[in-house]
Design a protein around this motif. Structure first.
Motif, PDB file in Angstrom:
ATOM      1  N   VAL A 122       0.841  -1.201   0.000  1.00 25.48           N
ATOM      2  CA  VAL A 122       0.000   0.000   0.000  1.00 25.48           C
ATOM      3  C   VAL A 122       0.874   1.248   0.000  1.00 25.48           C
ATOM      4  O   VAL A 122       0.667   2.172  -0.790  1.00 25.48           O
ATOM      5  N   LYS A 123       1.869   1.235   0.874  1.00 27.76           N
ATOM      6  CA  LYS A 123       2.749   2.401   0.961  1.00 27.76           C
ATOM      7  C   LYS A 123       3.472   2.634  -0.367  1.00 27.76           C
ATOM      8  O   LYS A 123       3.513   3.757  -0.876  1.00 27.76           O
ATOM      9  N   HIS A 124       3.986   1.572  -0.916  1.00 19.73           N
ATOM     10  CA  HIS A 124       4.744   1.684  -2.157  1.00 19.73           C
ATOM     11  C   HIS A 124       3.877   2.227  -3.292  1.00 19.73           C
ATOM     12  O   HIS A 124       4.273   3.155  -4.008  1.00 19.73           O
ATOM     13  N   GLN A 125       2.684   1.650  -3.444  1.00 18.11           N
ATOM     14  CA  GLN A 125       1.855   2.066  -4.575  1.00 18.11           C
ATOM     15  C   GLN A 125       1.266   3.459  -4.376  1.00 18.11           C
ATOM     16  O   GLN A 125       1.147   4.216  -5.331  1.00 18.11           O
ATOM     17  N   LEU A 126       0.911   3.778  -3.132  1.00 11.86           N
ATOM     18  CA  LEU A 126       0.417   5.135  -2.899  1.00 11.86           C
ATOM     19  C   LEU A 126       1.526   6.152  -3.168  1.00 11.86           C
ATOM     20  O   LEU A 126       1.276   7.241  -3.673  1.00 11.86           O
ATOM     21  N   SER A 127       2.756   5.777  -2.840  1.00  7.53           N
ATOM     22  CA  SER A 127       3.876   6.681  -3.129  1.00  7.53           C
ATOM     23  C   SER A 127       4.071   6.821  -4.630  1.00  7.53           C
ATOM     24  O   SER A 127       4.337   7.914  -5.135  1.00  7.53           O
ATOM     25  N   SER A 128       3.914   5.720  -5.326  1.00  5.23           N
ATOM     26  CA  SER A 128       4.203   5.789  -6.762  1.00  5.23           C
ATOM     27  C   SER A 128       3.167   6.622  -7.517  1.00  5.23           C
ATOM     28  O   SER A 128       3.410   7.040  -8.636  1.00  5.23           O
ATOM     29  N   VAL A 129       2.013   6.871  -6.912  1.00  3.00           N
ATOM     30  CA  VAL A 129       1.077   7.790  -7.561  1.00  3.00           C
ATOM     31  C   VAL A 129       1.052   9.148  -6.844  1.00  3.00           C
ATOM     32  O   VAL A 129       0.174   9.975  -7.080  1.00  3.00           O
ATOM     33  N   GLY A 130       2.043   9.342  -5.959  1.00  6.55           N
ATOM     34  CA  GLY A 130       2.178  10.628  -5.293  1.00  6.55           C
ATOM     35  C   GLY A 130       1.076  10.935  -4.298  1.00  6.55           C
ATOM     36  O   GLY A 130       0.722  12.087  -4.072  1.00  6.55           O
ATOM     37  N   LEU A 131       0.521   9.887  -3.711  1.00  4.58           N
ATOM     38  CA  LEU A 131      -0.609  10.103  -2.804  1.00  4.58           C
ATOM     39  C   LEU A 131      -0.238   9.851  -1.346  1.00  4.58           C
ATOM     40  O   LEU A 131      -0.948  10.254  -0.436  1.00  4.58           O
ATOM     41  N   TRP A 132       0.894   9.180  -1.147  1.00  2.99           N
ATOM     42  CA  TRP A 132       1.251   8.743   0.202  1.00  2.99           C
ATOM     43  C   TRP A 132       1.304   9.900   1.192  1.00  2.99           C
ATOM     44  O   TRP A 132       0.680   9.867   2.246  1.00  2.99           O
ATOM     45  N   GLU A 133       2.028  10.965   0.825  1.00  3.28           N
ATOM     46  CA  GLU A 133       2.171  12.092   1.743  1.00  3.28           C
ATOM     47  C   GLU A 133       0.812  12.718   2.055  1.00  3.28           C
ATOM     48  O   GLU A 133       0.561  13.181   3.155  1.00  3.28           O
ATOM     49  N   GLU A 134      -0.087  12.693   1.064  1.00  2.00           N
ATOM     50  CA  GLU A 134      -1.379  13.341   1.252  1.00  2.00           C
ATOM     51  C   GLU A 134      -2.310  12.535   2.159  1.00  2.00           C
ATOM     52  O   GLU A 134      -3.174  13.100   2.821  1.00  2.00           O
ATOM     53  N   VAL A 135      -2.167  11.202   2.150  1.00  6.48           N
ATOM     54  CA  VAL A 135      -3.166  10.399   2.865  1.00  6.48           C
ATOM     55  C   VAL A 135      -2.607   9.546   3.996  1.00  6.48           C
ATOM     56  O   VAL A 135      -3.366   8.856   4.669  1.00  6.48           O
ATOM     57  N   LYS A 136      -1.304   9.611   4.248  1.00 10.13           N
ATOM     58  CA  LYS A 136      -0.726   8.628   5.171  1.00 10.13           C
ATOM     59  C   LYS A 136      -1.312   8.720   6.577  1.00 10.13           C
ATOM     60  O   LYS A 136      -1.285   7.756   7.327  1.00 10.13           O
ATOM     61  N   ASP A 137      -1.885   9.896   6.920  1.00 12.09           N
ATOM     62  CA  ASP A 137      -2.462  10.031   8.258  1.00 12.09           C
ATOM     63  C   ASP A 137      -3.926   9.619   8.317  1.00 12.09           C
ATOM     64  O   ASP A 137      -4.538   9.645   9.379  1.00 12.09           O
ATOM     65  N   ARG A 138      -4.499   9.305   7.181  1.00 15.62           N
ATOM     66  CA  ARG A 138      -5.925   8.908   7.212  1.00 15.62           C
ATOM     67  C   ARG A 138      -6.204   7.710   6.319  1.00 15.62           C
ATOM     68  O   ARG A 138      -7.179   7.671   5.572  1.00 15.62           O
ATOM     69  N   LEU A 139      -5.325   6.741   6.429  1.00 11.53           N
ATOM     70  CA  LEU A 139      -5.470   5.536   5.616  1.00 11.53           C
ATOM     71  C   LEU A 139      -6.766   4.790   5.913  1.00 11.53           C
ATOM     72  O   LEU A 139      -7.288   4.074   5.075  1.00 11.53           O
ATOM     73  N   LYS A 140      -7.281   4.988   7.132  1.00 11.85           N
ATOM     74  CA  LYS A 140      -8.463   4.218   7.538  1.00 11.85           C
ATOM     75  C   LYS A 140      -9.774   4.913   7.178  1.00 11.85           C
ATOM     76  O   LYS A 140     -10.843   4.378   7.411  1.00 11.85           O
ATOM     77  N   THR A 141      -9.685   6.139   6.664  1.00 11.72           N
ATOM     78  CA  THR A 141     -10.938   6.835   6.327  1.00 11.72           C
ATOM     79  C   THR A 141     -11.474   6.331   4.997  1.00 11.72           C
ATOM     80  O   THR A 141     -10.729   5.834   4.157  1.00 11.72           O
ATOM     81  N   PRO A 142     -12.800   6.446   4.803  1.00  8.69           N
ATOM     82  CA  PRO A 142     -13.391   5.965   3.550  1.00  8.69           C
ATOM     83  C   PRO A 142     -12.783   6.679   2.342  1.00  8.69           C
ATOM     84  O   PRO A 142     -12.529   7.882   2.387  1.00  8.69           O
TER      85      PRO A 142
END
Ligand SMILES: Nc1ncnc2c1ncn2[C@@H]1O[C@H](COP(=O)(O)OP(=O)(O)OP(=O)(O)O)[C@@H](O)[C@H]1O
Ligand SMILES: [Mg+2]
Lengths: 270, 279
Positions: free
Chosen positions: A143-163
């Protein structure tokens, strides 16, 4: 793996090399929907590790063609299909070929972002879980790797559990891309994947595609010519269910062989 | 002239709204005024004693528990039947296939059938199979009554599931069954709303349970035993000539109303949540 010589190959040569090593091969493909002949004898070779844009006026069959690449017509009883589609050497419509096995090789990006009704994390983990990955650690890494590869990790890493629906449209589309990449496909299919997005999100997706083509073959349906000009290595022009012309983008845009292509490119009709 | 028309129409709309709201409040007022004084702790914690129906002590715990058992059983059966039906006509068949529309039409008709008919039908079946009035009989009859409600209201939300959402799991390599699981998840708020609606309808219905569930002063300990229900508790007490017993009928009605009100409010709450999550 790479030696220095390959880096020096000019882009033009690269383009021609790719043409010789097609990733997806369409042979005499005909599709009939409710008895209507929608795709007429399509022959097309999608090159490896590059972006191929399918362009053409509305209703010419772009979506229908793209959907036949990962057998999304399978469940529609009113669709009849003849011909072959090969990935590498494998005929995806061949006898005994599992549809899930084919679909795993392709990530699909729909026109409207369609996140699954679950959390951001679970969206990306959905595919890997289907294929039996259960270890939390491993899933988290993916999850971390793929979210990073689309540039989303930094934006969502604190709310991975939200819908996932709580994300903006542009973020949702990038999430869908990450979700597709998480099953480690070889090919990415996009059907007007940016048409529901604002200009900035559109550019982000295009940028991602340009990076991703190092590792994936990308097929993108678009009716925005400027988008095709920005990202395409190859262009396939369709008209009324037929493939009119296919070739390197530079050729299609500057020196098309067919009159019809030229008219479409120059905006005589759309 | 057109202005006058508009005024008349507006007046009509406001007028009828007021009449409806006023009626609702009047009913509530009567139930509360007559029922509240009799609504003692004994009412909800005791089963009827020997002379309960003559005004002696006891309560209607038997009916409260009976109604809850009954509705719990029927809701479980209804979900187990309704959900596959909805999934089948929406996602296995094409949404507007001939068969799907026939099924929808059939459920529309079933929806309109008065509950006494379900009661009579259930009663007939029970006689045929030689069963006596029992909790199970009541559960089955109420299930017949609420399945159409559930199917139609889940079907309504199922129509809003976009094709792309069905294809997203498929494109990742999910099988049909795995895809259905995602769809069920998407439908969860709708299923919740449907369930609450069905409970509201089923728990208050008298005619279905009249012949099928029977009536008894004790709390049923197995599905084969008869079970008392709140609507019938109201009915029997209200038919008594003794005023004290009649007032207890209003107390029972108050209990039932409170249960239904709670359910309607939660149904509205979930509906709102559902529409929010769609944005
Ligand atoms: N399910 C269907 N039933 C009937 N006709 C269909 C169906 N799907 C597609 N068609 C027809 O097939 C043709 C090609 O449709 P398709 O969606 O592939 O076009 P498109 O090139 O993607 O157009 P657009 O740019 O508007 O998305 C159209 O004439 C359309 O009407
Ligand atoms: Mg299309």
């Amino acid at each position: 793996m790479f030696n220095l010589a390959t880096d020096r190959i000019s882009t033009m040569e690269k383009v021609e090399n790719n043409l010789k090593s097609p990733h997806l091969n369409v042979k005499d493909l005909n599709v009939y929907i409710q008895g209507k002949h929608i795709l007429k004898n399509i022959n097309l070779s999608i090159p490896d590790k590059s972006i191929t844009c399918i362009i053409g006026p509305s209703g010419c069959g772009k979506t229908t063609l793209l959907r036949s690449f990962n057998r999304l017509h399978d469940d529609s009883s009113d669709v009849r299909l003849t011909g072959n589609v090969f990935i590498d050497e494998e005929d995806i419509y061949g006898r005994g070929v599992e549809v899930t096995h084919i679909r795993k090789k392709m990530g699909l990006l729909a026109q409207k972002p369609t996140v699954l009704p679950m959390s951001i994390y679970d969206n990306v983990a959905y595919g890997p879980r289907l294929y039996g990955i259960k270890k939390r650690r491993k899933l988290y890494e993916i999850v971390k790797h793929q979210l990073s590869s689309v540039g989303l990790w930094e934006e969502v890493k604190d709310r991975l559990k939200t819908p996932a629906v709580s994300l903006s449209m542009g973020q949702q589309q990038r999430l869908c891309l990450a979700r597709g990449l998480a099953v480690e496909p070889e090919i990415i299919l996009g059907d007007e994947a940016t048409s529901a997005l604002d200009p900035i999100s559109t550019l982000k997706i295009e940028e991602l595609f340009l990076n991703l083509k190092e590792k994936y073959s990308i097929v993108m349906v678009t009716h925005i010519l400027r988008q095709a000009k920005r990202i395409a290595d190859y262009v396939a022009f369709m008209y009324l269910g037929e493939l009119i012309e296919f070739g390197p983008a530079s050729e299609i845009f500057t020196n098309p062989k067919k009159k019809l292509t030229q008219d479409y490119i120059s905006g005589s009709f759309s | 002239m057109r202005k006058l028309e508009e005024k008349i129409f507006k007046g009509l709309m406001i007028g009828s709204s007021i009449i409806i709201i006023a009626t609702l409040f009047y009913i509530l007022y009567v139930i509360i005024r007559k029922g509240l004084p009799s609504l003692t702790w004994d009412m909800i914690s005791k089963i009827p004693s020997g002379g309960f129906y003559l005004g002696k002590e006891g309560g209607i715990l038997n009916a409260i528990v009976g109604s809850l058992f009954l509705i719990l059983g029927s809701v479980i059966i209804s979900i187990v039947i309704s959900l596959p039906v909805v999934l089948y006509i929406n996602f296995i068949l094409r949404k507007n296939s001939r068969f799907s529309n026939i099924v929808r039409f059939s459920f529309d008709i079933l929806f309109g059938i008065p509950s006494i008919v379900y009661g009579a039908f259930g009663f007939m079946l029970m006689i045929y199979f030689g069963l006596q009035a029992s909790l199970l009989g009541g559960i089955l009859a109420v299930s017949l009554l609420i399945i159409p409600i559930m199917v139609r209201s889940i079907d309504e939300v199922a129509a809003f599931v976009p094709r792309e959402l069905i294809e997203a799991p498929q494109a990742l390599g999910a099988t049909r069954f795995e895809t259905l699981k995602v769809i069920v998840r998407q439908l969860t708020p709708g299923i919740t709303t449907a369930t609450l609606l069905a409970i509201g309808r089923g728990i208050g219905d008298t005619a279905t349970v009249l012949f099928t569930a029977g009536y008894t002063d004790s709390i049923p300990t197995s599905p084969g035993q008869p079970a008392a229900t709140l609507p019938l508790a109201i009915f029997f007490q209200l038919s008594s000539p003794i005023e004290e017993v009649q007032n207890r009928a209003y107390a029972a009605a108050l209990i039932l109303t409170i249960i239904i009100l709670i359910l309607s409010f939660s149904a509205r709450y979930f509906k709102r949540k559902l529409s929010k999550s769609k944005l």
